[in-house]
Write an enzyme that holds these catalytic residues in place. Structure first.
Site, mmCIF file in Angstrom:
data_model
loop_
_atom_site.group_PDB
_atom_site.id
_atom_site.type_symbol
_atom_site.label_atom_id
_atom_site.label_comp_id
_atom_site.label_asym_id
_atom_site.label_seq_id
_atom_site.Cartn_x
_atom_site.Cartn_y
_atom_site.Cartn_z
ATOM 1 C CG ASP A 154 -17.406 1.830 -18.597
ATOM 2 O OD1 ASP A 154 -18.138 1.418 -19.605
ATOM 3 O OD2 ASP A 154 -17.620 2.294 -17.560
ATOM 4 C CG ASP B 220 -24.307 7.988 -21.019
ATOM 5 O OD1 ASP B 220 -24.464 6.871 -20.365
ATOM 6 O OD2 ASP B 220 -23.386 7.904 -21.954
#
Length: 258
Positions: A11, A130
């Protein structure tokens, strides 16, 4: 039996690798180029690179950083974050990515999945999803975008099926509830999606031990049936190596590439 894949996630925020819990309180943990090279040396099967602020800030992918990572690794490399057009997909592939992850932009513009698959092939287009528990959703889970900040009202199972019908060739399924908590993957969510779509499903969020990976990769009656498991904290800060994880998985009867 097909070998199960181990994928490391980087990330990235402001050009640095970062890690948080449930998408919050992210801290800087290193240089993504050097980290990618280290995980490649450890034998990781694939890398996933997410620019976690690109969509929220309304900008495109950081092509220079993508290019520098691609110069150091020679395995499949998937990039997500801020990719909102065919031109963005093309430039990201030209920078060195083999796969493109569409998450927020896929929800906002589903035709991008179809057009991307038509131009570059289904194998290139990955749906990033997500999902969080939601008692009001038909499947029990709903979809969030913009780094988990914005509820879409979409049911996770229905969105997964729709995205595959539009052309997505793979799904990275991230549990917001489990993200960074290290207590194990969201097995019911992963198995539900894996049983319902004809494309590979990558489990993400919650990995803390090799047993957690064995559970989510297992095709047994209590397993998650995932085709691959994505890890971050385990290798970033918990002392595990990719090779060590694979050894443990093999000992547990999970077929992996050694």
């Amino acid at each position: 039996m097909l070998k199960k894949r181990i994928i490391v996630c980087l990330d990235v925020k402001d050009g640095r690798t970062t890690k948080g819990v449930k998408f919050q309180n992210n801290v800087d943990i290193g240089d993504p180029v050097d980290m990618a090279a280290e995980y490649y040396a450890q034998g990781v099967d694939e890398l996933v690179f997410y620019d976690i602020m690109a969509s929220a800030r309304g900008r495109g992918p950081i092509l220079d950083l993508i290019s520098r990572v691609a110069e150091r690794v020679f395995i499949p490399f998937c990039v997500g974050g801020g990719i909102g057009s065919i031109e963005d997909i093309r430039s990201t592939i030209l920078a060195g990515a083999e796969k493109i992850s569409l998450n927020s932009q896929a929800v906002k513009n589903p035709s991008l999945i179809t057009e991307g698959a038509r131009v570059f092939g289904n194998q290139c287009i990955v749906l990033g999803m997500d999902a969080a528990r939601d008692a009001g959703a038909p499947s029990g889970y709903s979809v969030f975008i913009n780094g988990g900040r914005v509820a879409t009202g979409l049911d996770a199972l229905e969105w997964a099926k729709k995205a595959v019908s539009l052309g997505a060739g793979e799904i990275v399924l991230n549990s917001i509830d489990a993200d960074g908590v290290r207590n194990g993957f969201e097995i019911p969510l992963t198995r539900m999606i894996a049983e319902s779509v004809p494309v590979p499903v990558i489990a993400s969020g919650g990995g803390g031990t090799p047993q957690h990976l064995a559970d989510v990769l297992s095709d047994g009656p209590c397993g998650g049936m995932a085709d691959a498991a994505l890890v971050a904290s385990m290798v970033h800060s918990m002392g595990y190596t990719v090779g060590g994880i694979k050894e443990d998985l093999r000992a547990s009867g999970i077929p992996v590439r050694m």
